[in-house]
Design a protein around this motif. Structure first.
Motif, short mmCIF file in Angstrom:
data_model
loop_
_atom_site.label_atom_id
_atom_site.label_comp_id
_atom_site.label_asym_id
_atom_site.label_seq_id
_atom_site.Cartn_x
_atom_site.Cartn_y
_atom_site.Cartn_z
N GLY A 60 -20.46 -31.61 10.01
CA GLY A 60 -21.96 -31.55 10.06
C GLY A 60 -22.90 -32.72 9.34
O GLY A 60 -24.20 -32.89 9.90
N ASP A 61 -22.16 -32.95 8.17
CA ASP A 61 -22.87 -33.73 7.45
C ASP A 61 -22.51 -35.61 8.09
O ASP A 61 -22.20 -35.59 8.67
N VAL A 62 -23.66 -35.93 8.25
CA VAL A 62 -24.09 -37.44 9.11
C VAL A 62 -24.21 -38.62 7.84
O VAL A 62 -24.63 -38.70 7.16
N PHE A 63 -23.45 -39.61 8.03
CA PHE A 63 -23.18 -40.77 7.51
C PHE A 63 -24.35 -41.64 8.00
O PHE A 63 -23.93 -42.22 9.14
N THR A 64 -24.91 -42.47 7.69
CA THR A 64 -25.62 -43.99 7.90
C THR A 64 -24.70 -45.47 6.92
O THR A 64 -24.81 -44.98 6.18
#
Length: 166
Positions: A60-64
């Protein structure tokens, strides 16, 4: 897409190499490429939860992720599934290369964590870096890696860290 293009949109495959072997490979959305910095976004690509003690990376984590062709680091902004900022995980790397749809980055073991509120700035994996033997096998790369970590730490503690990502 050429190595110096200024293109946006599309998919790339991020390939993280460590000690000559592919550590992880994952698809990412190409957000921007100005010829020097490449920005991508991807969901957490690890298996399950990784708890570092100071932060948890989880499904669920999102990395930019911000990669430079002329700098020895990558900065990854980490947000949870609701969009709340967890912080920034910085990898010390050789400058990134983008060939076709592959963004290749060589991890040099050193890392830095900066919490969302900026109160925690942690140098990580200095023991792994020392054990890697890079200082003996490639002293210039080792010096560049140590300088990159020092630069990021200074920005994270005293400078305008977030301006790196603007």
């Amino acid at each position: 897409m050429s190595a110096n293009s200024a293109e946006t949109a599309g998919q790339v495959e991020v390939v993280l190499v460590k000690s000559g072997r592919t550590k992880i490979r994952y698809p990412a959305e190409l957000l921007h490429d100005d010829g020097t910095r490449v920005t991508v976004r991807a969901p957490w690509a690890g298996d399950g939860v990784r708890d570092f003690g100071f932060v948890r990376f989880e499904p669920g984590d999102v990395f930019t992720e911000y990669y430079w062709r002329d700098r020895w680091y990558a900065v990854k902004e980490v947000r949870d599934g609701r969009g709340a900022l967890k912080g920034w995980y910085c990898d010390i790397t050789r400058p990134a290369t983008l060939v076709g749809a592959e963004l290749v980055v060589e991890d040099l073991d050193l890392d830095l964590w900066r919490s969302a509120d900026g109160t925690a700035v942690l140098r990580l994996d200095e023991d792994e870096f020392a054990a890697s033997g890079l200082a003996a096998s490639d002293p210039r790369a080792a010096a560049a890696a140590e300088n990159a970590l020092d630069t990021l730490e200074l920005l994270a503690r005293e400078g305008d860290f977030e301006a790196l990502l603007a």
